[in-house]
Design a protein around this motif. Structure first.
Motif, PDB file in Angstrom:
ATOM      1  N   GLU A   1       0.838  -1.204   0.000  1.00 18.44           N
ATOM      2  CA  GLU A   1       0.000   0.000   0.000  1.00 18.44           C
ATOM      3  C   GLU A   1       0.871   1.251   0.000  1.00 18.44           C
ATOM      4  O   GLU A   1       0.567   2.225  -0.703  1.00 18.44           O
ATOM      5  CB  GLU A   1      -0.934   0.005   1.218  1.00 18.44           C
ATOM      6  CG  GLU A   1      -2.034  -1.039   1.140  1.00 18.44           C
ATOM      7  CD  GLU A   1      -2.805  -1.192   2.437  1.00 18.44           C
ATOM      8  OE1 GLU A   1      -2.432  -0.565   3.457  1.00 18.44           O
ATOM      9  OE2 GLU A   1      -3.803  -1.938   2.443  1.00 18.44           O
TER      10      GLU A   1
ATOM     11  N   ALA B   1       4.092  10.674  -8.940  1.00 19.19           N
ATOM     12  CA  ALA B   1       3.428  11.099 -10.177  1.00 19.19           C
ATOM     13  C   ALA B   1       2.819  12.492 -10.008  1.00 19.19           C
ATOM     14  O   ALA B   1       2.953  13.352 -10.884  1.00 19.19           O
ATOM     15  CB  ALA B   1       2.360  10.086 -10.578  1.00 19.19           C
ATOM     16  N   ALA B   2       2.161  12.723  -8.870  1.00 21.11           N
ATOM     17  CA  ALA B   2       1.547  14.030  -8.620  1.00 21.11           C
ATOM     18  C   ALA B   2       2.604  15.125  -8.508  1.00 21.11           C
ATOM     19  O   ALA B   2       2.447  16.222  -9.069  1.00 21.11           O
ATOM     20  CB  ALA B   2       0.701  13.982  -7.352  1.00 21.11           C
TER      21      ALA B   2
ATOM     22  N   LYS C   1       4.045  15.879 -11.966  1.00 15.11           N
ATOM     23  CA  LYS C   1       3.090  16.689 -12.740  1.00 15.11           C
ATOM     24  C   LYS C   1       3.131  18.144 -12.272  1.00 15.11           C
ATOM     25  O   LYS C   1       3.178  19.070 -13.079  1.00 15.11           O
ATOM     26  CB  LYS C   1       1.682  16.110 -12.593  1.00 15.11           C
ATOM     27  CG  LYS C   1       0.643  16.821 -13.410  1.00 15.11           C
ATOM     28  CD  LYS C   1      -0.720  16.155 -13.268  1.00 15.11           C
ATOM     29  CE  LYS C   1      -1.767  16.896 -14.079  1.00 15.11           C
ATOM     30  NZ  LYS C   1      -3.077  16.278 -13.942  1.00 15.11           N
TER      31      LYS C   1
ATOM     32  N   GLU D   1       3.890   1.474  -1.229  1.00 17.08           N
ATOM     33  CA  GLU D   1       4.505   1.594  -2.547  1.00 17.08           C
ATOM     34  C   GLU D   1       3.544   2.247  -3.534  1.00 17.08           C
ATOM     35  O   GLU D   1       3.937   3.124  -4.312  1.00 17.08           O
ATOM     36  CB  GLU D   1       4.920   0.217  -3.073  1.00 17.08           C
ATOM     37  CG  GLU D   1       6.159  -0.347  -2.418  1.00 17.08           C
ATOM     38  CD  GLU D   1       6.491  -1.752  -2.900  1.00 17.08           C
ATOM     39  OE1 GLU D   1       5.594  -2.432  -3.468  1.00 17.08           O
ATOM     40  OE2 GLU D   1       7.635  -2.178  -2.701  1.00 17.08           O
ATOM     41  N   VAL D   2       2.276   1.839  -3.497  1.00 16.21           N
ATOM     42  CA  VAL D   2       1.272   2.437  -4.387  1.00 16.21           C
ATOM     43  C   VAL D   2       1.118   3.917  -4.068  1.00 16.21           C
ATOM     44  O   VAL D   2       1.121   4.768  -4.974  1.00 16.21           O
ATOM     45  CB  VAL D   2      -0.087   1.704  -4.252  1.00 16.21           C
ATOM     46  CG1 VAL D   2      -1.195   2.460  -4.960  1.00 16.21           C
ATOM     47  CG2 VAL D   2       0.034   0.284  -4.797  1.00 16.21           C
ATOM     48  N   LYS D   3       1.027   4.256  -2.791  1.00 17.75           N
ATOM     49  CA  LYS D   3       0.885   5.660  -2.375  1.00 17.75           C
ATOM     50  C   LYS D   3       2.111   6.452  -2.805  1.00 17.75           C
ATOM     51  O   LYS D   3       1.994   7.581  -3.302  1.00 17.75           O
ATOM     52  CB  LYS D   3       0.705   5.721  -0.855  1.00 17.75           C
ATOM     53  CG  LYS D   3       0.662   7.112  -0.265  1.00 17.75           C
ATOM     54  CD  LYS D   3      -0.712   7.734  -0.401  1.00 17.75           C
ATOM     55  CE  LYS D   3      -0.836   9.002   0.399  1.00 17.75           C
ATOM     56  NZ  LYS D   3      -0.408  10.187  -0.296  1.00 17.75           N
ATOM     57  N   HIS D   4       3.310   5.876  -2.632  1.00 21.25           N
ATOM     58  CA  HIS D   4       4.540   6.546  -3.026  1.00 21.25           C
ATOM     59  C   HIS D   4       4.535   6.826  -4.529  1.00 21.25           C
ATOM     60  O   HIS D   4       4.872   7.933  -4.960  1.00 21.25           O
ATOM     61  CB  HIS D   4       5.750   5.682  -2.657  1.00 21.25           C
ATOM     62  CG  HIS D   4       7.046   6.236  -3.111  1.00 21.25           C
ATOM     63  ND1 HIS D   4       7.628   5.854  -4.292  1.00 21.25           N
ATOM     64  CD2 HIS D   4       7.871   7.164  -2.564  1.00 21.25           C
ATOM     65  CE1 HIS D   4       8.751   6.515  -4.457  1.00 21.25           C
ATOM     66  NE2 HIS D   4       8.935   7.310  -3.430  1.00 21.25           N
ATOM     67  N   ASP D   5       4.148   5.833  -5.316  1.00 20.06           N
ATOM     68  CA  ASP D   5       4.105   6.019  -6.770  1.00 20.06           C
ATOM     69  C   ASP D   5       3.116   7.115  -7.157  1.00 20.06           C
ATOM     70  O   ASP D   5       3.399   7.932  -8.042  1.00 20.06           O
ATOM     71  CB  ASP D   5       3.731   4.706  -7.471  1.00 20.06           C
ATOM     72  CG  ASP D   5       4.827   3.656  -7.360  1.00 20.06           C
ATOM     73  OD1 ASP D   5       5.977   4.019  -7.011  1.00 20.06           O
ATOM     74  OD2 ASP D   5       4.538   2.465  -7.613  1.00 20.06           O
ATOM     75  N   GLN D   6       1.961   7.147  -6.478  1.00 20.65           N
ATOM     76  CA  GLN D   6       0.975   8.198  -6.753  1.00 20.65           C
ATOM     77  C   GLN D   6       1.525   9.566  -6.367  1.00 20.65           C
ATOM     78  O   GLN D   6       1.348  10.549  -7.103  1.00 20.65           O
ATOM     79  CB  GLN D   6      -0.327   7.921  -5.990  1.00 20.65           C
ATOM     80  CG  GLN D   6      -1.080   6.712  -6.501  1.00 20.65           C
ATOM     81  CD  GLN D   6      -2.230   6.312  -5.600  1.00 20.65           C
ATOM     82  OE1 GLN D   6      -2.334   6.748  -4.456  1.00 20.65           O
ATOM     83  NE2 GLN D   6      -3.114   5.466  -6.104  1.00 20.65           N
ATOM     84  N   ASP D   7       2.192   9.643  -5.224  1.00 16.07           N
ATOM     85  CA  ASP D   7       2.780  10.914  -4.787  1.00 16.07           C
ATOM     86  C   ASP D   7       3.847  11.395  -5.761  1.00 16.07           C
ATOM     87  O   ASP D   7       3.913  12.580  -6.096  1.00 16.07           O
ATOM     88  CB  ASP D   7       3.380  10.786  -3.379  1.00 16.07           C
ATOM     89  CG  ASP D   7       2.324  10.626  -2.294  1.00 16.07           C
ATOM     90  OD1 ASP D   7       1.133  10.850  -2.587  1.00 16.07           O
ATOM     91  OD2 ASP D   7       2.698  10.264  -1.159  1.00 16.07           O
TER      92      ASP D   7
END
Length: 144
Positions: free
Chosen positions: A69, A79-80, A83, A71-77
């Motif tokens: 979880e 990406a954000a 951007k 890792e997924v949050k880190h990847d989303q952060d």
């Protein structure tokens, strides 16, 4: 535990032999009781180990789930933030281009890269800076 060996009590047997057999049966029953107690203790110990192993497996599973979880949050952060960073760079590049254009106009006006008539826009009484400098070619000089 129920006795494994029963006491011999046949009247035709010699009394000494009967006592010898009784002692053997009693000793055998005592040893089997010890073995049964040892096996029960071993079973309890094994059961406790199995419980600990199950608890550790659950903790490992929970930790693995949390790491996934995160890792997924880190990847989303990431990406954000990427951007946002790209957007900020684009905005800054636009500002730099506008400032370059303004500086070029000011350099032309100040250092005389040609004959220009400099007209300042009169600021209002509440504002104390100039908004724009007119750097159009001086029409008076064009005719000369």
């Amino acid at each position: 535990m129920a006795n494994v060996f029963e006491v011999e009590s046949n009247a035709s047997q010699d009394a000494n032999y009967r006592e010898h057999l009784n002692r053997n049966w009693q000793n055998g029953n005592t040893e089997f009781d010890k073995l049964e107690n040892w096996l029960n203790a071993l079973e309890t110990t094994f059961s406790n180990f199995q419980t600990q192993i199950n608890n550790l497996q659950q903790q490992i599973w929970n930790l693995t789930k949390r790491v996934q979880e995160d890792e997924v949050k880190h990847d989303q952060d990431v990406a954000a933030l990427t951007k946002k960073h790209n957007s900020d760079i684009a905005t800054l590049n636009e500002i730099i281009e506008k400032q370059d254009a303004r500086i070029s106009k000011l350099e032309n006006a100040v250092f005389g890269y040609g004959e220009y008539e400099v007209n300042y826009e009169t600021p209002s009484k509440t504002i104390d800076h100039v908004f724009e400098i007119n750097t159009d070619s001086n029409p008076k000089l064009k005719g000369e």
